[in-house]
Design a protein around this motif. Sequence first.
Motif, PDB file in Angstrom:
ATOM      1  N   GLY A   1       0.792  -1.225   0.000  1.00 40.94           N
ATOM      2  CA  GLY A   1       0.000   0.000   0.000  1.00 40.94           C
ATOM      3  C   GLY A   1       0.821   1.270   0.000  1.00 40.94           C
ATOM      4  O   GLY A   1       0.274   2.367  -0.006  1.00 40.94           O
ATOM      5  N   HIS A   2       2.167   1.147   0.000  1.00 41.00           N
ATOM      6  CA  HIS A   2       3.002   2.348  -0.049  1.00 41.00           C
ATOM      7  C   HIS A   2       4.215   2.065  -0.932  1.00 41.00           C
ATOM      8  O   HIS A   2       4.860   1.037  -0.755  1.00 41.00           O
ATOM      9  CB  HIS A   2       3.459   2.717   1.364  1.00 41.00           C
ATOM     10  CG  HIS A   2       4.054   4.082   1.448  1.00 41.00           C
ATOM     11  ND1 HIS A   2       5.313   4.357   0.979  1.00 41.00           N
ATOM     12  CD2 HIS A   2       3.564   5.255   1.906  1.00 41.00           C
ATOM     13  CE1 HIS A   2       5.574   5.638   1.156  1.00 41.00           C
ATOM     14  NE2 HIS A   2       4.520   6.204   1.711  1.00 41.00           N
ATOM     15  N   PRO A   3       4.523   2.955  -1.884  1.00 42.06           N
ATOM     16  CA  PRO A   3       5.632   2.669  -2.806  1.00 42.06           C
ATOM     17  C   PRO A   3       6.965   2.432  -2.096  1.00 42.06           C
ATOM     18  O   PRO A   3       7.755   1.594  -2.520  1.00 42.06           O
ATOM     19  CB  PRO A   3       5.702   3.920  -3.689  1.00 42.06           C
ATOM     20  CG  PRO A   3       4.873   4.944  -3.025  1.00 42.06           C
ATOM     21  CD  PRO A   3       3.865   4.222  -2.213  1.00 42.06           C
TER      22      PRO A   3
ATOM     23  N   LEU B   1       8.949  -1.080  -2.611  1.00 39.31           N
ATOM     24  CA  LEU B   1      10.302  -1.159  -3.162  1.00 39.31           C
ATOM     25  C   LEU B   1      11.211  -1.935  -2.226  1.00 39.31           C
ATOM     26  O   LEU B   1      11.984  -2.794  -2.656  1.00 39.31           O
ATOM     27  CB  LEU B   1      10.877   0.248  -3.336  1.00 39.31           C
ATOM     28  CG  LEU B   1      10.648   0.925  -4.673  1.00 39.31           C
ATOM     29  CD1 LEU B   1      11.211   2.327  -4.639  1.00 39.31           C
ATOM     30  CD2 LEU B   1      11.312   0.122  -5.779  1.00 39.31           C
ATOM     31  N   THR B   2      11.101  -1.639  -0.918  1.00 39.17           N
ATOM     32  CA  THR B   2      11.976  -2.282   0.051  1.00 39.17           C
ATOM     33  C   THR B   2      11.732  -3.788   0.085  1.00 39.17           C
ATOM     34  O   THR B   2      12.672  -4.588   0.044  1.00 39.17           O
ATOM     35  CB  THR B   2      11.747  -1.669   1.440  1.00 39.17           C
ATOM     36  OG1 THR B   2      11.861  -0.252   1.318  1.00 39.17           O
ATOM     37  CG2 THR B   2      12.753  -2.160   2.438  1.00 39.17           C
ATOM     38  N   VAL B   3      10.449  -4.179   0.131  1.00 39.49           N
ATOM     39  CA  VAL B   3      10.118  -5.603   0.175  1.00 39.49           C
ATOM     40  C   VAL B   3      10.576  -6.290  -1.104  1.00 39.49           C
ATOM     41  O   VAL B   3      11.150  -7.389  -1.093  1.00 39.49           O
ATOM     42  CB  VAL B   3       8.598  -5.787   0.397  1.00 39.49           C
ATOM     43  CG1 VAL B   3       8.189  -7.226   0.206  1.00 39.49           C
ATOM     44  CG2 VAL B   3       8.209  -5.318   1.785  1.00 39.49           C
ATOM     45  N   ASP B   4      10.364  -5.615  -2.239  1.00 36.03           N
ATOM     46  CA  ASP B   4      10.776  -6.149  -3.531  1.00 36.03           C
ATOM     47  C   ASP B   4      12.290  -6.377  -3.556  1.00 36.03           C
ATOM     48  O   ASP B   4      12.753  -7.436  -3.985  1.00 36.03           O
ATOM     49  CB  ASP B   4      10.403  -5.131  -4.605  1.00 36.03           C
ATOM     50  CG  ASP B   4       9.885  -5.803  -5.851  1.00 36.03           C
ATOM     51  OD1 ASP B   4       9.298  -6.897  -5.724  1.00 36.03           O
ATOM     52  OD2 ASP B   4      10.071  -5.252  -6.937  1.00 36.03           O
ATOM     53  N   GLY B   5      13.034  -5.365  -3.108  1.00 30.73           N
ATOM     54  CA  GLY B   5      14.495  -5.481  -3.071  1.00 30.73           C
ATOM     55  C   GLY B   5      14.931  -6.622  -2.182  1.00 30.73           C
ATOM     56  O   GLY B   5      15.797  -7.421  -2.550  1.00 30.73           O
ATOM     57  N   PHE B   6      14.307  -6.726  -1.007  1.00 30.31           N
ATOM     58  CA  PHE B   6      14.648  -7.797  -0.067  1.00 30.31           C
ATOM     59  C   PHE B   6      14.441  -9.160  -0.718  1.00 30.31           C
ATOM     60  O   PHE B   6      15.328 -10.016  -0.690  1.00 30.31           O
ATOM     61  CB  PHE B   6      13.780  -7.681   1.194  1.00 30.31           C
ATOM     62  CG  PHE B   6      14.043  -8.749   2.199  1.00 30.31           C
ATOM     63  CD1 PHE B   6      15.067  -8.599   3.117  1.00 30.31           C
ATOM     64  CD2 PHE B   6      13.287  -9.904   2.236  1.00 30.31           C
ATOM     65  CE1 PHE B   6      15.340  -9.588   4.049  1.00 30.31           C
ATOM     66  CE2 PHE B   6      13.545 -10.903   3.154  1.00 30.31           C
ATOM     67  CZ  PHE B   6      14.570 -10.739   4.070  1.00 30.31           C
TER      68      PHE B   6
END
Lengths: 147, 147
Positions: free
Chosen positions: B23-25, B29-34
Motif C-alpha cells: 500500500g506504499h511505494p 520497493l523495500t520488500v521487492d528489493g529484499f
Amino acid sequence: MPMTGLSSGSLSSPKVDVVIDTGHPFLNLTVDGFLKIGSIAVSKVAVEETYNCLTKGSVSERNFEHALKRMCKEGVYWGSVAGVYVGMEYGMERIRGTRDWKNAMLGGALTGALVSAASSSNRDKIVTDAITGGAIATAAEFLNYLT
Amino acid sequence: MPMTGLSSGSLSSPKVDVVIDTGHPFLNLTVDGFLKIGSIAVSKVAVEETYNCLTKGSVSERNFEHALKRMCKEGVYWGSVAGVYVGMEYGMERIRGTRDWKNAMLGGALTGALVSAASSSNRDKIVTDAITGGAIATAAEFLNYLT
C-alpha cells in the motif's frame, strides 16, 4: 577527469566525460568502463584519506605520498575489473544475441574468475570468486530495474 | 521463488515474480528489493555448496544442514542490505526531487553507514564503510549506463 565547482547555491556535479574512440565498440566500452570506474575509485580513496587526515589532525608529506599511491593502485584495480566486466558483458551480448540479466550474470562470473585467476592459483577460490562475481553482477542488474 | 526448468534446447530463465502490495511505494520497493536480492544470495550459496559437495565427492546430512543455514543467513543479510539501499535511494529521490547518480551515491553511503553501525560501534569503520558503500553504488549506477 572529474571536475567540481561551486555554482550559485548548489554544488555542480562532477563531470566524467573523457571520450576516446578506439574504432571498435568493444574497446570503447572497456576503456570507458576503466576510466569511469577508475575515477570513482580514485575519488573514494581521496575522500577516505581526507577523513583520515581530519581525524588524525595532521597532514604530513608521508601521508600524502601514501594517499597518492593508494589512489593510483585502487584506481587501476577498480578500473581494470570494471573494464573486464563491461567487455565481458558486451561479449556475452554478441554471443547470446539478447540483452538480459543473464549477460550480467555470465559477465560477472567470468570477470570474477579472471580477476581471481590473476591473483591466486587456488582452483577452489577461483570458482567461488566466479560464483560471487556472477551473484553481485546479477544483484546490481536487478537493483537497477527496481529503482 | 526462482524456478528453473528445461525447455527444448535451452534453459528457461528463473522467474522471480513475487508481488506484495503493502500500500506504499516505499515499502513495496523495500520488500521487492529484499525478496529479489535475497533470492539471488540464496541461489549463490546453493551453487557454492553444490560445488563444495562435488569437489569433496560426498554429501552428508551435516553438510546439508550447514548449507541450509548459510542460505538463510546470507539470503537475509543480502536481502536486508538491498532493501535498505532501495529504500534509501527512493527516499533520496523524494527529498532531492531528481533522479541521478547522486541518489545512488547518497543511498549507498547511508546504507553502508547503517549496515556498519548495526554490526560494529567503531566510528572510523562506519565512516569508511559509508564511503565504500557510496563508491560501490555510484560505480554500479555508472556501469549501468555504460552497458
